[in-house]
Design an enzyme around this catalytic site. Structure first.
Site, PDB file in Angstrom:
ATOM      1  N   ARG A   1      22.710 -55.526  28.993  1.00 22.92           N
ATOM      2  CA  ARG A   1      22.037 -54.489  29.772  1.00 22.92           C
ATOM      3  C   ARG A   1      20.549 -54.433  29.445  1.00 22.92           C
ATOM      4  O   ARG A   1      19.934 -53.376  29.507  1.00 22.92           O
ATOM      5  CB  ARG A   1      22.669 -53.101  29.537  1.00 22.92           C
ATOM      6  CG  ARG A   1      24.111 -52.999  30.011  1.00 22.92           C
ATOM      7  CD  ARG A   1      24.629 -51.580  29.850  1.00 22.92           C
ATOM      8  NE  ARG A   1      26.039 -51.502  30.156  1.00 22.92           N
ATOM      9  CZ  ARG A   1      26.893 -50.653  29.581  1.00 22.92           C
ATOM     10  NH1 ARG A   1      26.469 -49.803  28.671  1.00 22.92           N
ATOM     11  NH2 ARG A   1      28.154 -50.636  29.931  1.00 22.92           N
TER      12      ARG A   1
ATOM     13  N   ARG B   1      14.116 -49.985  41.620  1.00 24.97           N
ATOM     14  CA  ARG B   1      15.422 -49.610  42.166  1.00 24.97           C
ATOM     15  C   ARG B   1      15.397 -48.305  42.965  1.00 24.97           C
ATOM     16  O   ARG B   1      16.424 -47.903  43.515  1.00 24.97           O
ATOM     17  CB  ARG B   1      16.432 -49.434  41.015  1.00 24.97           C
ATOM     18  CG  ARG B   1      17.122 -50.675  40.500  1.00 24.97           C
ATOM     19  CD  ARG B   1      18.376 -51.069  41.258  1.00 24.97           C
ATOM     20  NE  ARG B   1      19.165 -49.965  41.758  1.00 24.97           N
ATOM     21  CZ  ARG B   1      20.091 -49.309  41.070  1.00 24.97           C
ATOM     22  NH1 ARG B   1      20.360 -49.659  39.830  1.00 24.97           N
ATOM     23  NH2 ARG B   1      20.770 -48.316  41.617  1.00 24.97           N
TER      24      ARG B   1
END
Length: 335
Positions: free
Chosen positions: A18, A31
């Site tokens: 991650r 995002r």
């Protein structure tokens, strides 16, 4: 790649699970207004997000930005990743008739993966790209439960009560996972990691009987490509020997087992990956370095070691702490 193959290295390599994620402000910015699964199908976004931690932290490998449920979505399973919850499946798979919904995955289903890997390898140059996929047990858990679970009662009910259906389900998922990994490797990924995130919920005997065959099938199917295969799960201290037996070249170790003990459990012929507790990064720098020294000391006699956290980067982690950690490991282990 040298560490994966247990060859001499100039310093212990570092990458994080991650690492391209919620801890980076540049990630959150790119995002904005884009759903997670949509971002996993846009080559431009995949490329930018994958490269962000390489630029910022100076890690030794990029990790392909995706999610373990992407291949399931690609074959038509009605699912979504809900913020704060995780993957949620509209109609869980719990009967033999439901297996028909798990069709084969073809390269055309995930053409954006091929395109994104091509863009990334061109940008990365000598920095390797690690592809990944969810292991059959973890995918089955999401599909049967309908979402995240702490107890896996529905999945285990099938595993114990209808072992034939369970074996067929995992075998089907092994085929899908293999196809997804092959697309990444054939497009240029340097290594792949099989995430069995929830395998730690199993007793060793159940893992050996009901999970190991499917994971082994995946790892065996991509062996011929010659790229290193990493196998990781959470809470899998009791399963390390079996996870090594499944056929990976590198076994990921979470933070609950020291690396020297993990090496004893896994046995010879494997490199290890891990295993700083991710929460250590919230402590002062001196404490982070002291705990890192403990990990490196436990790893000093390993055949091969990739420094990593014992799980993923937590979303509220200060990105600068990861940059400092990467530099510290590089400096501390320079040969």
């Amino acid at each position: 790649m040298k560490a994966c193959r247990r060859e001499p290295v100039p310093h212990t390599p570092v990458w994080f699970m991650r690492q391209a994620g919620r801890s980076l402000p540049e990630y959150r910015k790119v995002r904005e207004g884009i759903a997670m699964l949509d971002s996993c199908t846009r080559p431009d976004l995949i490329t930018e997000i994958t490269l962000q931690p390489v630029r910022r932290h100076g890690v030794d490998a990029a990790v392909y930005f995706s999610d373990i449920v992407v291949p399931l979505k690609a074959i038509g399973i009605d699912l979504d990743i809900k913020p704060g919850v995780g993957p949620v499946v509209e109609k869980p798979i719990r009967t033999r008739a439901d297996l028909a919904r798990l069709r084969d995955l073809t390269p055309d289903d995930v053409s954006y993966v091929t395109e994104a890997v091509g863009l990334l390898t061109a940008e990365l140059g000598s920095t390797p790209l690690i592809g990944f996929a969810g292991a059959p047990f973890t995918l089955a858990s999401y599909l049967v439960e309908g979402g995240p679970s702490r107890t896996y009662e529905n999945a285990k009910a099938i595993m114990y009560g209808d072992p034939e259906l369970w074996a067929d389900l995992l075998d089907r998922l092994a085929e899908i996972t293999t196809a997804f990994l092959k697309v990444q490797i054939e497009a240029g990924a340097s290594a792949v990691q099989l995430f069995d995130s929830w395998a730690g919920a199993l007793a060793p005997a159940d893992y050996r009987r009901s999970v190991l065959p499917a994971s082994s099938k995946v790892l065996k199917a991509v062996e011929g490509y010659g790229v290193p295969r990493i196998h990781f799960g959470v809470g899998t201290g009791e399963l390390l020997q079996l996870m090594g037996e499944a056929g990976a070249d590198v076994v990921g170790v979470d933070y609950r087992v020291a690396l020297d003990e993990a090496a004893r459990r896994v046995g010879p012929g494997k490199a290890l990956q891990g295993n700083l507790d991710p929460t250590v990064l919230f402590a002062p720098t001196e404490a982070v370095e002291a705990k890192t020294d403990e990990v490196l000391e436990a790893a000093k006699d390993l055949e091969g070691h990739i420094f990593n956290l014992g799980h993923g980067v937590m979303p509220t982690t200060d990105p600068d702490s990861l940059t400092r950690l990467t530099e510290y490991v590089h400096t501390r282990t320079a040969r």
